[in-house]
Scaffold this active site. Structure first.
Site, mmCIF file in Angstrom:
data_model
loop_
_atom_site.group_PDB
_atom_site.id
_atom_site.type_symbol
_atom_site.label_atom_id
_atom_site.label_comp_id
_atom_site.label_asym_id
_atom_site.label_seq_id
_atom_site.Cartn_x
_atom_site.Cartn_y
_atom_site.Cartn_z
ATOM 1 N N ASP A 43 37.202 41.024 46.388
ATOM 2 C CA ASP A 43 36.280 40.878 47.491
ATOM 3 C C ASP A 43 37.724 38.742 47.135
ATOM 4 O O ASP A 43 36.886 38.085 49.054
ATOM 5 C CB ASP A 43 35.043 39.515 46.538
ATOM 6 N N SER A 44 38.313 39.127 47.542
ATOM 7 C CA SER A 44 39.818 37.917 47.515
ATOM 8 C C SER A 44 40.022 38.125 49.326
ATOM 9 O O SER A 44 39.697 37.751 50.643
ATOM 10 C CB SER A 44 40.868 38.550 47.038
ATOM 11 N N ASP A 82 35.271 45.795 44.449
ATOM 12 C CA ASP A 82 34.647 44.681 44.304
ATOM 13 C C ASP A 82 33.153 44.288 44.486
ATOM 14 O O ASP A 82 32.859 43.917 45.218
ATOM 15 C CB ASP A 82 35.927 44.123 44.568
ATOM 16 N N LYS A 111 33.928 47.143 40.525
ATOM 17 C CA LYS A 111 34.614 45.787 39.692
ATOM 18 C C LYS A 111 33.600 44.617 38.826
ATOM 19 O O LYS A 111 32.712 44.330 41.439
ATOM 20 C CB LYS A 111 36.351 45.388 40.031
ATOM 21 N N GLU A 113 32.253 40.499 37.334
ATOM 22 C CA GLU A 113 33.180 39.811 36.446
ATOM 23 C C GLU A 113 32.070 38.929 36.045
ATOM 24 O O GLU A 113 30.855 39.334 36.224
ATOM 25 C CB GLU A 113 32.825 38.481 37.954
ATOM 26 N N GLU A 179 42.080 37.618 34.218
ATOM 27 C CA GLU A 179 42.230 36.239 35.686
ATOM 28 C C GLU A 179 43.170 34.897 34.810
ATOM 29 O O GLU A 179 42.153 34.357 33.882
ATOM 30 C CB GLU A 179 41.615 36.327 36.453
HETATM 31 O O1 KIV Z 1 39.754 39.854 44.470
HETATM 32 C C1 KIV Z 1 40.674 40.269 43.912
HETATM 33 O O2 KIV Z 1 41.404 40.211 44.865
HETATM 34 C C2 KIV Z 1 40.537 39.938 42.692
HETATM 35 C C3 KIV Z 1 41.630 40.317 41.862
HETATM 36 C C4 KIV Z 1 42.802 39.961 42.083
HETATM 37 C C5 KIV Z 1 41.530 40.731 40.730
HETATM 38 O O3 KIV Z 1 39.361 39.966 41.615
#
Ligand code: KIV
Length: 261
Positions: A43-44, A82, A111, A113, A179
């Site tokens: 989600d980055s 994510d 993924k 959190e 992280e």
């Molecule tokens: O969204 C992302 O890029 C991340 C990673 C850096 C673990 O969650």
């Protein structure tokens, strides 16, 4: 050769694996050609590819759209979707949205959190056959309440991380992101669990590392976070190339005889 969840899990304790994020076909293709075993559609993408200031604006529709392209670009990698902010607030929502990553985008896993508080969600997904990568330590989706604090600096916080790790391991996660955990605590957590740990700014003892591809390639023009290392400066090369193109057009040097029909 295709990476599977089982193969990734078996990499625990071996040579550390370099993993990246990707958000589109072209960058996923680069990761595939470089032999990256696991690509995260993180989600980055909200802060890197879409220009927001946090990851919070990312939606399921946006994530699935990008994940489909990454899947096409990296057929051999384990592709992890994510789960964005509020897409797994309840177990039914988590099941529906994780299902979208697998069914619509062809992802191999998702993924999430959260540690102790998300263990029941992880268990519910795993029970339905959806592999889950957990994410503990600094959790960017909670930044409005926690800020961007480094984790594990006090014995109490290290104990809280142990509790999170034990909860996600017991819930059936196949791997866990650590992280911004101080390196000695990340090393202890890595030794404590039988699933691979993936470090983000957490030192070299982890079983694998994540690096956001835009940071790795030097695609941005702002200050990179301390945890990021640029292995190339492609934005500078790209700006130079675009400028040269503009100059050649202005001088009627492009298109030349080689580029017309
Ligand atoms: O969204 C992302 O890029 C991340 C990673 C850096 C673990 O969650």
């Amino acid at each position: 050769m295709k990476w599977t969840v089982r193969k990734f899990r078996a990499a625990k304790g071996g040579e550390p694996l370099g993993l990246v994020t990707a958000y589109d076909f072209l960058t996923a293709r680069m990761a595939q050609r470089a032999g990256v075993p696991l690509v995260l559609v993180g989600d980055s993408l909200s802060t890197t590819a879409l220009g927001h200031s946090t990851t919070i604006p990312a939606t399921m529709d946006v994530m699935v759209h990008h994940a489909e392209a990454v899947r096409r670009g990296a057929p051999d990698a384990l592709v992890v979707g994510d789960m964005p902010f509020l897409s797994y607030a309840t177990v039914p929502e988590a099941l529906r949205n994780a299902g979208r990553f697998l069914r619509e985008a062809g992802c191999d896993a998702v993924k999430i959190e959260g540690g102790v508080t998300k263990a029941a969600t992880i268990r519910a997904l795993v029970d339905e056959g959806i592999p889950v990568q957990a994410h503990i330590g600094l959790q960017p989706q909670s930044v409005k309440s926690t800020g961007y604090a480094v984790r594990g600096r006090t014995p109490e916080d290290a104990a809280a991380l142990e509790a999170d790790l034990d909860a996600v391991t017991a819930a059936g996660a196949f791997s866990v992101v650590l992280e911004c955990v101080v390196p000695d605590v990340a090393a202890a957590l890595t030794a404590r669990t039988d699933i691979p740990t993936i470090g983000v700014g957490s030192g070299s003892a982890c079983d694998a590392q994540y690096l956001v591809l835009a940071d790795l390639l030097g695609l941005g023009d702002g200050p990179a976070p301390k945890l990021a290392k640029a292995y190339a400066h492609l934005a500078d090369d790209a700006v130079a190339a675009i400028s040269r193109y503009r100059e050649e057009v202005a001088a009627r040097a492009f298109p030349d005889a080689d580029h017309v029909y």
